[in-house]
Design a protein around this motif. Structure first.
Motif, PDB file in Angstrom:
ATOM      1  N   LEU A  38       5.738 -17.022 -12.131  1.00  0.00           N
ATOM      2  CA  LEU A  38       6.116 -15.573 -11.814  1.00  0.00           C
ATOM      3  C   LEU A  38       5.080 -14.645 -11.529  1.00  0.00           C
ATOM      4  CD1 LEU A  38       8.709 -14.090 -11.496  1.00  0.00           C
ATOM      5  CD2 LEU A  38       8.566 -13.573 -14.000  1.00  0.00           C
ATOM      6  N   CYS A  39       4.247 -14.718 -12.463  1.00  0.00           N
ATOM      7  CA  CYS A  39       2.762 -13.759 -12.148  1.00  0.00           C
ATOM      8  C   CYS A  39       2.106 -14.091 -10.891  1.00  0.00           C
ATOM      9  CB  CYS A  39       1.914 -14.176 -13.414  1.00  0.00           C
ATOM     10  SG  CYS A  39       2.506 -13.372 -14.981  1.00  0.00           S
ATOM     11  N   LEU A  40       2.010 -15.382 -10.661  1.00  0.00           N
ATOM     12  CA  LEU A  40       0.954 -15.618  -9.497  1.00  0.00           C
ATOM     13  C   LEU A  40       1.934 -15.336  -8.265  1.00  0.00           C
ATOM     14  CD1 LEU A  40      -0.083 -19.224 -10.268  1.00  0.00           C
ATOM     15  CD2 LEU A  40      -1.463 -17.091  -9.918  1.00  0.00           C
ATOM     16  N   THR A  41       3.257 -15.423  -8.290  1.00  0.00           N
ATOM     17  CA  THR A  41       4.177 -14.810  -7.204  1.00  0.00           C
ATOM     18  C   THR A  41       4.105 -13.507  -6.726  1.00  0.00           C
ATOM     19  OG1 THR A  41       5.784 -16.713  -7.473  1.00  0.00           O
ATOM     20  CG2 THR A  41       6.508 -14.886  -6.160  1.00  0.00           C
ATOM     21  N   TYR A  42       3.944 -12.689  -8.051  1.00  0.00           N
ATOM     22  CA  TYR A  42       3.909 -11.145  -8.033  1.00  0.00           C
ATOM     23  C   TYR A  42       2.671 -10.809  -7.543  1.00  0.00           C
ATOM     24  CZ  TYR A  42       3.484  -6.512  -9.519  1.00  0.00           C
ATOM     25  OH  TYR A  42       3.318  -4.893  -9.368  1.00  0.00           O
ATOM     26  N   ILE A  43       1.505 -11.406  -7.836  1.00  0.00           N
ATOM     27  CA  ILE A  43       0.057 -11.009  -7.593  1.00  0.00           C
ATOM     28  C   ILE A  43       0.349 -11.380  -5.771  1.00  0.00           C
ATOM     29  CG2 ILE A  43      -2.334 -11.885  -7.502  1.00  0.00           C
ATOM     30  CD1 ILE A  43      -1.716 -12.089 -10.532  1.00  0.00           C
ATOM     31  N   CYS A  44       0.449 -12.604  -5.509  1.00  0.00           N
ATOM     32  CA  CYS A  44       0.485 -12.800  -4.094  1.00  0.00           C
ATOM     33  C   CYS A  44       1.131 -11.950  -3.037  1.00  0.00           C
ATOM     34  CB  CYS A  44       0.914 -14.628  -3.718  1.00  0.00           C
ATOM     35  SG  CYS A  44      -0.177 -15.503  -4.511  1.00  0.00           S
ATOM     36  N   LEU A  45       2.538 -11.384  -3.602  1.00  0.00           N
ATOM     37  CA  LEU A  45       3.232 -10.351  -3.022  1.00  0.00           C
ATOM     38  C   LEU A  45       2.531  -9.287  -2.752  1.00  0.00           C
ATOM     39  CD1 LEU A  45       6.849 -11.493  -4.168  1.00  0.00           C
ATOM     40  CD2 LEU A  45       5.774 -11.804  -1.662  1.00  0.00           C
ATOM     41  N   HIS A  46       2.030  -8.890  -3.895  1.00  0.00           N
ATOM     42  CA  HIS A  46       1.357  -7.692  -4.055  1.00  0.00           C
ATOM     43  C   HIS A  46       0.044  -7.756  -2.832  1.00  0.00           C
ATOM     44  CE1 HIS A  46      -0.449  -4.016  -5.634  1.00  0.00           C
ATOM     45  NE2 HIS A  46      -1.765  -4.385  -5.746  1.00  0.00           N
ATOM     46  N   PHE A  47      -0.763  -8.641  -2.777  1.00  0.00           N
ATOM     47  CA  PHE A  47      -1.683  -8.597  -1.870  1.00  0.00           C
ATOM     48  C   PHE A  47      -1.359  -8.760  -0.431  1.00  0.00           C
ATOM     49  CE2 PHE A  47      -4.680  -9.982  -5.445  1.00  0.00           C
ATOM     50  CZ  PHE A  47      -5.303  -8.770  -5.570  1.00  0.00           C
ATOM     51  N   TYR A  48      -0.025  -9.660  -0.370  1.00  0.00           N
ATOM     52  CA  TYR A  48       0.427  -9.745   0.964  1.00  0.00           C
ATOM     53  C   TYR A  48       1.012  -8.635   1.582  1.00  0.00           C
ATOM     54  CZ  TYR A  48       3.319 -11.325   4.989  1.00  0.00           C
ATOM     55  OH  TYR A  48       3.867 -11.699   5.894  1.00  0.00           O
ATOM     56  N   ALA A  49       1.647  -7.735   0.972  1.00  0.00           N
ATOM     57  CA  ALA A  49       2.079  -6.313   1.330  1.00  0.00           C
ATOM     58  C   ALA A  49       1.004  -5.399   1.782  1.00  0.00           C
ATOM     59  CB  ALA A  49       2.817  -5.567   0.086  1.00  0.00           C
ATOM     60  N   GLN A  50      -0.355  -5.641   1.405  1.00  0.00           N
ATOM     61  CA  GLN A  50      -1.278  -4.697   1.668  1.00  0.00           C
ATOM     62  C   GLN A  50      -1.984  -5.152   2.979  1.00  0.00           C
ATOM     63  OE1 GLN A  50      -4.066  -4.703  -1.675  1.00  0.00           O
ATOM     64  NE2 GLN A  50      -2.666  -3.375  -2.759  1.00  0.00           N
ATOM     65  N   VAL A  51      -1.922  -6.486   3.426  1.00  0.00           N
ATOM     66  CA  VAL A  51      -2.348  -6.781   4.687  1.00  0.00           C
ATOM     67  C   VAL A  51      -1.779  -6.250   5.955  1.00  0.00           C
ATOM     68  CG1 VAL A  51      -2.761  -8.894   6.187  1.00  0.00           C
ATOM     69  CG2 VAL A  51      -2.835  -9.035   3.641  1.00  0.00           C
ATOM     70  N   PRO A  52      -2.363  -5.606   6.703  1.00  0.00           N
ATOM     71  CA  PRO A  52      -1.570  -5.054   7.984  1.00  0.00           C
ATOM     72  C   PRO A  52      -1.077  -5.936   8.888  1.00  0.00           C
ATOM     73  CG  PRO A  52      -4.109  -4.969   8.307  1.00  0.00           C
ATOM     74  CD  PRO A  52      -3.847  -5.489   6.998  1.00  0.00           C
ATOM     75  N   SER A  53      -0.071  -5.572  10.011  1.00  0.00           N
ATOM     76  CA  SER A  53       0.405  -6.645  10.739  1.00  0.00           C
ATOM     77  C   SER A  53      -0.530  -7.170  11.691  1.00  0.00           C
ATOM     78  CB  SER A  53       1.560  -5.846  11.402  1.00  0.00           C
ATOM     79  OG  SER A  53       2.054  -6.575  12.316  1.00  0.00           O
ATOM     80  N   GLN A  54      -0.464  -8.196  12.001  1.00  0.00           N
ATOM     81  CA  GLN A  54      -1.497  -8.847  13.008  1.00  0.00           C
ATOM     82  C   GLN A  54      -0.981  -8.538  14.559  1.00  0.00           C
ATOM     83  OE1 GLN A  54      -1.397 -12.929  12.174  1.00  0.00           O
ATOM     84  NE2 GLN A  54      -2.493 -12.719  10.265  1.00  0.00           N
ATOM     85  N   TYR A  55       0.278  -8.270  14.744  1.00  0.00           N
ATOM     86  CA  TYR A  55       0.548  -8.107  16.094  1.00  0.00           C
ATOM     87  C   TYR A  55       0.952  -6.722  16.388  1.00  0.00           C
ATOM     88  CZ  TYR A  55       0.993 -13.154  15.769  1.00  0.00           C
ATOM     89  OH  TYR A  55       0.743 -14.627  15.578  1.00  0.00           O
ATOM     90  N   PRO A  56       0.532  -6.216  17.617  1.00  0.00           N
ATOM     91  CA  PRO A  56       0.944  -4.914  18.115  1.00  0.00           C
ATOM     92  C   PRO A  56       2.427  -5.008  17.973  1.00  0.00           C
ATOM     93  CG  PRO A  56       0.302  -6.049  19.987  1.00  0.00           C
ATOM     94  CD  PRO A  56       0.122  -6.924  18.787  1.00  0.00           C
ATOM     95  N   PRO A  57       2.877  -3.637  18.482  1.00  0.00           N
ATOM     96  CA  PRO A  57       4.545  -3.794  18.357  1.00  0.00           C
ATOM     97  C   PRO A  57       5.259  -4.425  19.857  1.00  0.00           C
ATOM     98  CG  PRO A  57       3.613  -1.529  18.736  1.00  0.00           C
ATOM     99  CD  PRO A  57       2.589  -2.354  18.523  1.00  0.00           C
ATOM    100  N   ILE A  58       6.338  -4.953  19.688  1.00  0.00           N
ATOM    101  CA  ILE A  58       6.890  -5.321  20.897  1.00  0.00           C
ATOM    102  C   ILE A  58       7.038  -4.398  22.028  1.00  0.00           C
ATOM    103  CG2 ILE A  58       8.941  -6.523  21.897  1.00  0.00           C
ATOM    104  CD1 ILE A  58       9.122  -7.753  18.824  1.00  0.00           C
ATOM    105  N   GLN A  59       6.590  -4.782  23.234  1.00  0.00           N
ATOM    106  CA  GLN A  59       6.607  -4.211  24.476  1.00  0.00           C
ATOM    107  C   GLN A  59       8.049  -4.130  24.975  1.00  0.00           C
ATOM    108  OE1 GLN A  59       3.664  -2.581  26.190  1.00  0.00           O
ATOM    109  NE2 GLN A  59       3.010  -2.960  24.206  1.00  0.00           N
ATOM    110  N   SER A  60       8.639  -2.834  25.202  1.00  0.00           N
ATOM    111  CA  SER A  60      10.106  -2.711  25.671  1.00  0.00           C
ATOM    112  C   SER A  60      10.042  -1.418  26.301  1.00  0.00           C
ATOM    113  CB  SER A  60      10.855  -2.665  24.553  1.00  0.00           C
ATOM    114  OG  SER A  60      10.646  -1.789  23.546  1.00  0.00           O
ATOM    115  N   ILE A  61      11.151  -1.236  27.356  1.00  0.00           N
ATOM    116  CA  ILE A  61      11.526  -0.019  27.793  1.00  0.00           C
ATOM    117  C   ILE A  61      12.885  -0.238  28.162  1.00  0.00           C
ATOM    118  CG2 ILE A  61      10.552  -0.807  30.168  1.00  0.00           C
ATOM    119  CD1 ILE A  61       9.598   2.146  30.245  1.00  0.00           C
ATOM    120  N   ARG A  62      13.326   1.098  28.380  1.00  0.00           N
ATOM    121  CA  ARG A  62      14.728   1.220  28.848  1.00  0.00           C
ATOM    122  C   ARG A  62      14.923   2.365  29.646  1.00  0.00           C
ATOM    123  NH1 ARG A  62      20.360   2.773  25.230  1.00  0.00           N
ATOM    124  NH2 ARG A  62      21.601   2.696  27.184  1.00  0.00           N
ATOM    125  N   VAL A  63      14.984   2.057  31.028  1.00  0.00           N
ATOM    126  CA  VAL A  63      15.082   3.269  31.983  1.00  0.00           C
ATOM    127  C   VAL A  63      16.305   3.310  32.439  1.00  0.00           C
ATOM    128  CG1 VAL A  63      12.578   2.890  32.264  1.00  0.00           C
ATOM    129  CG2 VAL A  63      14.237   1.779  33.790  1.00  0.00           C
TER     130      VAL A  63
END
Length: 182
Positions: A38-63
């Motif tokens: 449980l402690c290791l899971t909490y620590i991993c989730l804490h560090f994972y939440a601080q990692v920024p997203s690797q991908y840019p936002p999905i390209q989309s448009i509605r015209v």
């Protein structure tokens, strides 16, 4: 009775007591292991939440397209600024390579031929002849610098005489993370 041990020493070495003691040690070890997990899971989730997203936002448009001009065809306008893609010179500019989900809808006041193009010299994404309405969906591979635009031709009337109801074009990039230029 020199060979007989006292009673309290005999009781501690009885097989029933030894089994109970081992069982308690096993339960305590399992509880400690679960606590550590449980402690290791909490620590991993804490560090994972601080990692920024690797991908840019999905390209989309509605015209929307609501009117037609003889020299430009249907005029494409983007009513919302939520889309990550842009309209330039009556075309949607593709900035990322990949597969795109493309939806084209609209009702017209008269029969017309409609083509959705993306690159000069290539087959159109849609080519519909003498239709009064369109409701089509496709997936196509588009590349950086492609320009998606509508081409309309009529038999009897000029383009300016055509009324459009609910004209809508939607593009959604399906596989982000590929080659993109912003």
């Amino acid at each position: 009775m020199e060979g007989v041990q006292p009673l309290d020493e005999n009781v501690g070495n009885a097989p029933g007591r030894r089994f109970l003691r081992n069982k308690l040690l096993l339960v305590a070890s399992i509880i400690q292991g679960l606590g550590l997990l449980l402690c290791l899971t909490y620590i991993c989730l804490h560090f994972y939440a601080q990692v920024p997203s690797q991908y840019p936002p999905i390209q989309s448009i509605r015209v929307r397209f609501t009117k037609c001009e003889n020299e430009n065809g249907f005029i494409i306008t983007s009513p919302d600024t939520d889309g990550t893609m842009k309209v330039q010179n009556n075309s949607i500019i593709i900035t990322c390579d990949g597969f795109y989900l493309i939806s084209l809808k609209g009702y017209f006041s008269q029969n017309l031929s409609l083509r959705l193009l993306y690159r000069k010299g290539r087959e159109p994404l849609f080519s519909l002849n003498m239709v009064k309405f369109v409701d089509s969906v496709t997936v196509a591979y588009l590349r950086f610098k492609d320009k998606v635009y509508l081409n309309v031709t009529t038999q009897n009337a000029s383009c300016e005489d055509i009324q459009v109801n609910g004209g809508e074009l939607i593009l959604i990039h399906q596989n982000p993370g590929g080659f993109c230029v912003y």
